[in-house]
Every structure is written in C-alpha cells, then in structure tokens.
Design a protein around this motif. Structure first.
Motif, PDB file in Angstrom:
ATOM      1  N   ASP A  89       0.831  -1.211   0.000  1.00  0.00           N
ATOM      2  CA  ASP A  89       0.000   0.000   0.000  1.00  0.00           C
ATOM      3  C   ASP A  89       0.864   1.258   0.000  1.00  0.00           C
ATOM      4  O   ASP A  89       0.577   2.220  -0.714  1.00  0.00           O
ATOM      5  CB  ASP A  89      -0.938   0.020   1.211  1.00  0.00           C
ATOM      6  CG  ASP A  89      -2.034  -1.034   1.128  1.00  0.00           C
ATOM      7  OD1 ASP A  89      -2.220  -1.619   0.037  1.00  0.00           O
ATOM      8  OD2 ASP A  89      -2.686  -1.278   2.164  1.00  0.00           O
ATOM      9  N   GLN A  90       1.927   1.241   0.782  1.00  0.00           N
ATOM     10  CA  GLN A  90       2.812   2.403   0.848  1.00  0.00           C
ATOM     11  C   GLN A  90       3.540   2.615  -0.474  1.00  0.00           C
ATOM     12  O   GLN A  90       3.703   3.745  -0.927  1.00  0.00           O
ATOM     13  CB  GLN A  90       3.826   2.247   1.986  1.00  0.00           C
ATOM     14  CG  GLN A  90       3.212   2.342   3.366  1.00  0.00           C
ATOM     15  CD  GLN A  90       2.572   3.690   3.606  1.00  0.00           C
ATOM     16  OE1 GLN A  90       3.175   4.731   3.377  1.00  0.00           O
ATOM     17  NE2 GLN A  90       1.333   3.683   4.051  1.00  0.00           N
ATOM     18  N   LEU A  91       3.974   1.539  -1.100  1.00  0.00           N
ATOM     19  CA  LEU A  91       4.663   1.661  -2.385  1.00  0.00           C
ATOM     20  C   LEU A  91       3.722   2.173  -3.465  1.00  0.00           C
ATOM     21  O   LEU A  91       4.111   2.987  -4.311  1.00  0.00           O
ATOM     22  CB  LEU A  91       5.281   0.315  -2.785  1.00  0.00           C
ATOM     23  CG  LEU A  91       6.494  -0.107  -1.955  1.00  0.00           C
ATOM     24  CD1 LEU A  91       6.915  -1.526  -2.331  1.00  0.00           C
ATOM     25  CD2 LEU A  91       7.645   0.863  -2.133  1.00  0.00           C
ATOM     26  N   VAL A  92       2.476   1.720  -3.458  1.00  0.00           N
ATOM     27  CA  VAL A  92       1.495   2.217  -4.423  1.00  0.00           C
ATOM     28  C   VAL A  92       1.259   3.708  -4.195  1.00  0.00           C
ATOM     29  O   VAL A  92       1.222   4.501  -5.150  1.00  0.00           O
ATOM     30  CB  VAL A  92       0.169   1.418  -4.332  1.00  0.00           C
ATOM     31  CG1 VAL A  92      -0.951   2.111  -5.087  1.00  0.00           C
ATOM     32  CG2 VAL A  92       0.378   0.005  -4.849  1.00  0.00           C
ATOM     33  N   SER A  93       1.155   4.123  -2.936  1.00  0.00           N
ATOM     34  CA  SER A  93       0.963   5.543  -2.625  1.00  0.00           C
ATOM     35  C   SER A  93       2.153   6.367  -3.095  1.00  0.00           C
ATOM     36  O   SER A  93       1.992   7.453  -3.656  1.00  0.00           O
ATOM     37  CB  SER A  93       0.760   5.739  -1.125  1.00  0.00           C
ATOM     38  OG  SER A  93      -0.433   5.143  -0.702  1.00  0.00           O
ATOM     39  N   LEU A  94       3.358   5.854  -2.870  1.00  0.00           N
ATOM     40  CA  LEU A  94       4.566   6.562  -3.309  1.00  0.00           C
ATOM     41  C   LEU A  94       4.600   6.652  -4.831  1.00  0.00           C
ATOM     42  O   LEU A  94       4.903   7.712  -5.392  1.00  0.00           O
ATOM     43  CB  LEU A  94       5.813   5.852  -2.782  1.00  0.00           C
ATOM     44  CG  LEU A  94       7.155   6.435  -3.228  1.00  0.00           C
ATOM     45  CD1 LEU A  94       7.299   7.879  -2.743  1.00  0.00           C
ATOM     46  CD2 LEU A  94       8.298   5.581  -2.711  1.00  0.00           C
ATOM     47  N   LYS A  95       4.285   5.571  -5.504  1.00  0.00           N
ATOM     48  CA  LYS A  95       4.259   5.558  -6.967  1.00  0.00           C
ATOM     49  C   LYS A  95       3.268   6.598  -7.482  1.00  0.00           C
ATOM     50  O   LYS A  95       3.585   7.393  -8.372  1.00  0.00           O
ATOM     51  CB  LYS A  95       3.881   4.165  -7.466  1.00  0.00           C
ATOM     52  CG  LYS A  95       3.760   4.043  -8.974  1.00  0.00           C
ATOM     53  CD  LYS A  95       3.307   2.623  -9.343  1.00  0.00           C
ATOM     54  CE  LYS A  95       2.967   2.492 -10.793  1.00  0.00           C
ATOM     55  NZ  LYS A  95       1.648   2.973 -11.153  1.00  0.00           N
ATOM     56  N   ASP A  96       2.054   6.629  -6.916  1.00  0.00           N
ATOM     57  CA  ASP A  96       1.045   7.604  -7.329  1.00  0.00           C
ATOM     58  C   ASP A  96       1.525   9.024  -7.091  1.00  0.00           C
ATOM     59  O   ASP A  96       1.348   9.909  -7.937  1.00  0.00           O
ATOM     60  CB  ASP A  96      -0.274   7.361  -6.586  1.00  0.00           C
ATOM     61  CG  ASP A  96      -0.957   6.070  -6.994  1.00  0.00           C
ATOM     62  OD1 ASP A  96      -0.583   5.486  -8.037  1.00  0.00           O
ATOM     63  OD2 ASP A  96      -1.868   5.631  -6.252  1.00  0.00           O
ATOM     64  N   TYR A  97       2.158   9.251  -5.972  1.00  0.00           N
ATOM     65  CA  TYR A  97       2.670  10.574  -5.607  1.00  0.00           C
ATOM     66  C   TYR A  97       3.713  11.035  -6.614  1.00  0.00           C
ATOM     67  O   TYR A  97       3.675  12.160  -7.115  1.00  0.00           O
ATOM     68  CB  TYR A  97       3.254  10.495  -4.200  1.00  0.00           C
ATOM     69  CG  TYR A  97       3.903  11.758  -3.693  1.00  0.00           C
ATOM     70  CD1 TYR A  97       3.147  12.830  -3.246  1.00  0.00           C
ATOM     71  CD2 TYR A  97       5.294  11.861  -3.644  1.00  0.00           C
ATOM     72  CE1 TYR A  97       3.746  13.988  -2.772  1.00  0.00           C
ATOM     73  CE2 TYR A  97       5.902  13.010  -3.167  1.00  0.00           C
ATOM     74  CZ  TYR A  97       5.128  14.059  -2.741  1.00  0.00           C
ATOM     75  OH  TYR A  97       5.726  15.206  -2.269  1.00  0.00           O
ATOM     76  N   VAL A  98       4.635  10.152  -6.952  1.00  0.00           N
ATOM     77  CA  VAL A  98       5.698  10.491  -7.899  1.00  0.00           C
ATOM     78  C   VAL A  98       5.115  10.714  -9.284  1.00  0.00           C
ATOM     79  O   VAL A  98       5.488  11.674  -9.983  1.00  0.00           O
ATOM     80  CB  VAL A  98       6.793   9.390  -7.913  1.00  0.00           C
ATOM     81  CG1 VAL A  98       7.764   9.597  -9.066  1.00  0.00           C
ATOM     82  CG2 VAL A  98       7.534   9.367  -6.586  1.00  0.00           C
ATOM     83  N   GLU A  99       4.191   9.864  -9.695  1.00  0.00           N
ATOM     84  CA  GLU A  99       3.597  10.016 -11.027  1.00  0.00           C
ATOM     85  C   GLU A  99       2.799  11.302 -11.167  1.00  0.00           C
ATOM     86  O   GLU A  99       2.735  11.875 -12.250  1.00  0.00           O
ATOM     87  CB  GLU A  99       2.725   8.800 -11.353  1.00  0.00           C
ATOM     88  CG  GLU A  99       3.535   7.560 -11.654  1.00  0.00           C
ATOM     89  CD  GLU A  99       2.681   6.324 -11.883  1.00  0.00           C
ATOM     90  OE1 GLU A  99       1.447   6.371 -11.617  1.00  0.00           O
ATOM     91  OE2 GLU A  99       3.242   5.308 -12.315  1.00  0.00           O
TER      92      GLU A  99
END
Length: 108
Positions: A89-99
């Motif tokens: 979940d944290q990695l998905v949130s980070l990915k979304d944030y960066v994108e």
C-alpha cells in the motif's frame, strides 16, 4: 485463528515466550523469573493459552508450559502477510505521488 497481536502485545508475554523457547518451564519457574504476582503471571499464561501460542500439561502437582510451534508459525505467516500488504500500500501511494509530480511543486 490466533490473535498474534494480543499474544505479543505485552512485554511480559513476550518474555514468557522467550523463556519457553529455551525449553519447557513449570509455572513456578516462570513466576520466579518476574517481579509480579503469581496471579498476574497466570493471567498472562491464560492469554497465551487462549491464543494457542503455548500449551499446558499437568505432571503431578506441576503445570508445565511449552511453545506451540504450529500456532507460532501461523502467527508468523499472518504477520508477514500483514506487513507485506502495508508495504505494498505504501509503495502504491509513493508511486502515485511520484507520477502526479506533486513533489516537484513542494520543491519550487
């Protein structure tokens, strides 16, 4: 299913489990290792029994406690799955944030 968090959520219970990994212990041996009352230790043992983290057998006038490796293994796998899901979940949130590029706005 055992409640891993209930069993491991208290330092006294973690110390009892640590003692038992060295081998079976009588209730008296466990009580003597702590500076709290016998009834208090018994409550901790009861919780560990309820959650099936340990087992108890009576030998003469002694109660002997031992680790229940099957329940511990199940609890371990459950904990790893839970932590893995949190990290995913944290990695998905980070990915979304960066994108989304929001971090660039904060740097400006």
């Amino acid at each position: 299913m055992p409640d891993f968090y209930r069993a491991f959520g208290d330092s006294t219970r973690r110390r009892i489990l640590s003692m038992l990994k060295q081998g079976n212990k009588t209730q008296k041996e466990i009580v003597e290792a702590f500076d709290i009352s016998q009834p208090a230790i018994k409550k901790h043992l009861d919780i560990l029994l309820e959650e099936k983290m340990i087992s108890e057998r009576i030998q003469g006038k002694y109660r002997i406690y031992s680790l229940n490796p099957n329940s511990l293994q199940i609890a371990y796998k459950e904990m790893l799955q839970y932590i893995g899901e949190l990290l995913d979940d944290q990695l998905v949130s980070l990915k979304d944030y960066v994108e989304r590029g929001e971090y660039r706005d904060e740097q400006d």
